[in-house]
Write a protein that holds these residues in place. Structure first.
Motif, PDB file in Angstrom:
ATOM      1  N   UNK A  81       7.068  64.800  96.978  1.00  0.00           N
ATOM      2  CA  UNK A  81       7.701  65.976  96.385  1.00  0.00           C
ATOM      3  C   UNK A  81       8.205  65.650  94.984  1.00  0.00           C
ATOM      4  N   UNK A  82       8.762  64.441  94.833  1.00  0.00           N
ATOM      5  CA  UNK A  82       9.320  64.024  93.544  1.00  0.00           C
ATOM      6  C   UNK A  82       8.234  64.003  92.469  1.00  0.00           C
ATOM      7  N   UNK A  83       7.090  63.413  92.786  1.00  0.00           N
ATOM      8  CA  UNK A  83       5.999  63.368  91.806  1.00  0.00           C
ATOM      9  C   UNK A  83       5.440  64.750  91.533  1.00  0.00           C
ATOM     10  N   UNK A  84       5.540  65.620  92.533  1.00  0.00           N
ATOM     11  CA  UNK A  84       4.955  66.953  92.414  1.00  0.00           C
ATOM     12  C   UNK A  84       5.599  67.780  91.297  1.00  0.00           C
ATOM     13  N   UNK A  85       6.884  67.531  91.015  1.00  0.00           N
ATOM     14  CA  UNK A  85       7.571  68.303  89.976  1.00  0.00           C
ATOM     15  C   UNK A  85       6.946  68.101  88.602  1.00  0.00           C
ATOM     16  N   UNK A  86       6.383  66.923  88.357  1.00  0.00           N
ATOM     17  CA  UNK A  86       5.911  66.600  87.011  1.00  0.00           C
ATOM     18  C   UNK A  86       4.392  66.568  86.898  1.00  0.00           C
ATOM     19  N   UNK A  87       3.673  66.999  87.945  1.00  0.00           N
ATOM     20  CA  UNK A  87       2.218  66.950  87.832  1.00  0.00           C
ATOM     21  C   UNK A  87       1.713  68.003  86.844  1.00  0.00           C
ATOM     22  N   UNK A  88       0.418  67.962  86.549  1.00  0.00           N
ATOM     23  CA  UNK A  88      -0.142  68.835  85.528  1.00  0.00           C
ATOM     24  C   UNK A  88       0.001  70.310  85.815  1.00  0.00           C
ATOM     25  N   UNK A  89       0.131  70.670  87.085  1.00  0.00           N
ATOM     26  CA  UNK A  89       0.239  72.091  87.435  1.00  0.00           C
ATOM     27  C   UNK A  89       1.651  72.623  87.203  1.00  0.00           C
ATOM     28  N   UNK A 105      19.336  66.421  93.890  1.00  0.00           N
ATOM     29  CA  UNK A 105      18.203  65.603  93.426  1.00  0.00           C
ATOM     30  C   UNK A 105      17.047  66.509  93.019  1.00  0.00           C
ATOM     31  N   UNK A 106      16.740  67.473  93.869  1.00  0.00           N
ATOM     32  CA  UNK A 106      15.624  68.366  93.586  1.00  0.00           C
ATOM     33  C   UNK A 106      15.938  69.269  92.397  1.00  0.00           C
ATOM     34  N   UNK A 107      17.183  69.639  92.243  1.00  0.00           N
ATOM     35  CA  UNK A 107      17.567  70.467  91.099  1.00  0.00           C
ATOM     36  C   UNK A 107      17.357  69.704  89.784  1.00  0.00           C
ATOM     37  N   UNK A 108      17.786  68.441  89.745  1.00  0.00           N
ATOM     38  CA  UNK A 108      17.629  67.663  88.516  1.00  0.00           C
ATOM     39  C   UNK A 108      16.152  67.442  88.179  1.00  0.00           C
ATOM     40  N   UNK A 109      15.337  67.243  89.200  1.00  0.00           N
ATOM     41  CA  UNK A 109      13.893  67.095  88.954  1.00  0.00           C
ATOM     42  C   UNK A 109      13.291  68.394  88.449  1.00  0.00           C
ATOM     43  N   UNK A 110      13.779  69.510  88.985  1.00  0.00           N
ATOM     44  CA  UNK A 110      13.299  70.815  88.521  1.00  0.00           C
ATOM     45  C   UNK A 110      13.687  71.043  87.062  1.00  0.00           C
TER      46      UNK A 110
END
Length: 441
Positions: free
Chosen positions: A274-282, A224-229
């Motif tokens: 964590x999920x939202x964190x992958x796509x935030x502005x940073x 899951x984390x890999x796909x989000x990355x």
């Protein structure tokens, strides 16, 4: 409009289009009767600020002899004095026929001379008579206590300042769907019958909304984390939006931003924050300032809501199936079971979560219901609402419709469910629809 005033507007049109702030004038022009609400709505929908300025000026020339002086007054009230002076061109200020303030018609009052008691009944020839204040016949008489009170200018609301996200790229953006159906034996989680129905509906729906849809099935925690990355590493510069949909079992975890977590098929759960964190502005610069939408069909905890009694007029009862299941997992009292040692970029502090919306199928801490045959309540209703309303309503309005309809369902004739959102969008969001020819809403 007087030909002289029309000529002044046409002569200064370029400057007006560049500098005019139409949104600050709408309330005043509406109150003075120069424009109707329908005309103002049409001007607002004409496009950019400059487009609105052009349309406003074009319509203004057709609104009668009082349009120009009222326009000047509105410019003054809105603090756009340089434009008002430009249009007056050194001439005496033009005033509307109807006074805009009581001081324009207030007479000068002088005190009466003090008379001695002996002359109190004797008329004085040297005292000018006091006449009642003359007011326009069509103006209501104010109460005595407010007769000389200086009226406040009309309040201007901020509703006109709400903007709309750009959503006209084709394709509009990427949509990742993670559909966890079959769970490994050691996960101690049941298979999620009916989830494939949800997945198929949402895949078709977001393709119809002009998204590039990618479906991943039965992912473990690290997958899951890999796909989000992977999604965060894509260059989203040419796109306007990004969507993540997760269909899985869920649980409640300690959090300081977004509640809840979703399970991989191997058992461990990824916190929503964590999920939202992958796509935030940073962590995903190419999505800065663009809407990032997350739809979570999973339980927020293990509590079952039995609701409360209301008048029959308040709801339209729907009895869920007797075999309705939940996507619940007992609450984890700590995050010890969730490894945070890999991919440290996903654990960095989240900046201000602007342009993020997380839509949950249920209130944090409570279960989310799913029918093994027709899929989850939340996804079925969300899909129907998008189909029927996406061409006319913004996303937040449609999610309120979803909340209302889901809240009227009942599982096993007893249990309730209440969806909700954590909304950090700054603008209205309208999806592209096929009926619009995939043009911006």
């Amino acid at each position: 409009m007087d030909p002289k005033h029309r000529s002044v507007l046409q002569r200064n049109r370029v400057t007006l289009v560049v500098d005019l702030k139409p949104s600050e004038l709408y309330d005043g022009l509406l109150e003075k009767g120069i424009f109707t609400q329908d005309m103002i709505d049409e001007i607002k929908n004409s496009g950019t600020r400059r487009d609105q300025a052009r349309q406003l000026l074009c319509d203004l020339e057709k609104r009668g002899s009082q349009a120009f002086p009222c326009f000047i007054q509105c410019l003054r009230d809105a603090g756009q004095l340089p434009l008002a002076e430009l249009l007056l061109g050194g001439e005496a200020p033009v005033q509307p026929l109807v006074p805009t303030a009581l001081e324009d018609i207030r007479p000068v009052l002088q005190p009466l001379p003090v008379s001695s008691p002996m002359n109190v009944d004797r008329p004085r020839k040297d005292i000018a008579p006091i006449y009642p204040i003359q007011r326009p016949s069509d103006s209501p008489s104010p109460s005595p206590e407010s007769e000389y009170r200086i009226p406040r200018p009309p309040r201007r609301t901020r509703k006109d300042s709400i903007q709309t996200y750009k959503m006209d790229a084709s394709p509009c953006g990427h949509c990742l769907i993670i559909n966890n159906v079959k769970f490994e034996p050691n996960a101690d989680l049941s298979d999620r019958k009916g989830s494939n129905v949800d997945c198929d509906k949402l895949e078709k729906r977001f393709k119809s909304l002009n998204f590039i849809v990618r479906v991943k099935t039965n992912l473990r925690y690290k997958q899951i984390r890999h796909e989000l990355c992977v999604l965060s590493k894509i260059d989203h510069s040419q796109f306007d939006c990004c969507v993540v949909i997760i269909l899985s079992h869920g649980t409640e975890v300690n959090h300081n931003r977004f509640p809840g977590a979703v399970h991989g098929v191997d058992g461990p759960a990824v916190p929503v924050q964590f999920i939202t964190n992958y796509l935030n502005g940073q962590h995903c610069p190419s999505l800065q300032g663009k809407p990032k939408l997350f739809f979570i069909q999973a339980c927020g905890g293990g509590e079952k809501d039995t609701g409360f009694e209301v008048s029959p007029d308040e709801v339209e009862p729907y009895m869920g199936g007797a075999d309705d299941q939940t996507d619940a997992m007992p609450m984890s009292s700590s995050s010890d079971s969730i490894s945070t040692s890999d991919e440290p970029d996903a654990r960095a502090t989240l900046p201000t979560p602007s342009d993020i919306l997380v839509s949950y199928s249920t209130f944090p801490g409570f279960v989310s219901w799913r029918d093994p045959l027709s899929g989850s309540w939340y996804v079925e209703i969300l899909d129907n609402i998008l189909e029927e309303n996406a061409d006319a309503n913004d996303l937040v309005t449609m999610l309120m419709m979803v909340n209302n309809e889901v809240s009227q369902n009942s599982a096993k004739g007893l249990y309730k469910q209440m969806p909700g959102s954590f909304n950090f969008l700054r603008k209205l969001l309208y999806f592209q629809t096929q009926s619009q020819g995939q043009t911006p809403a």
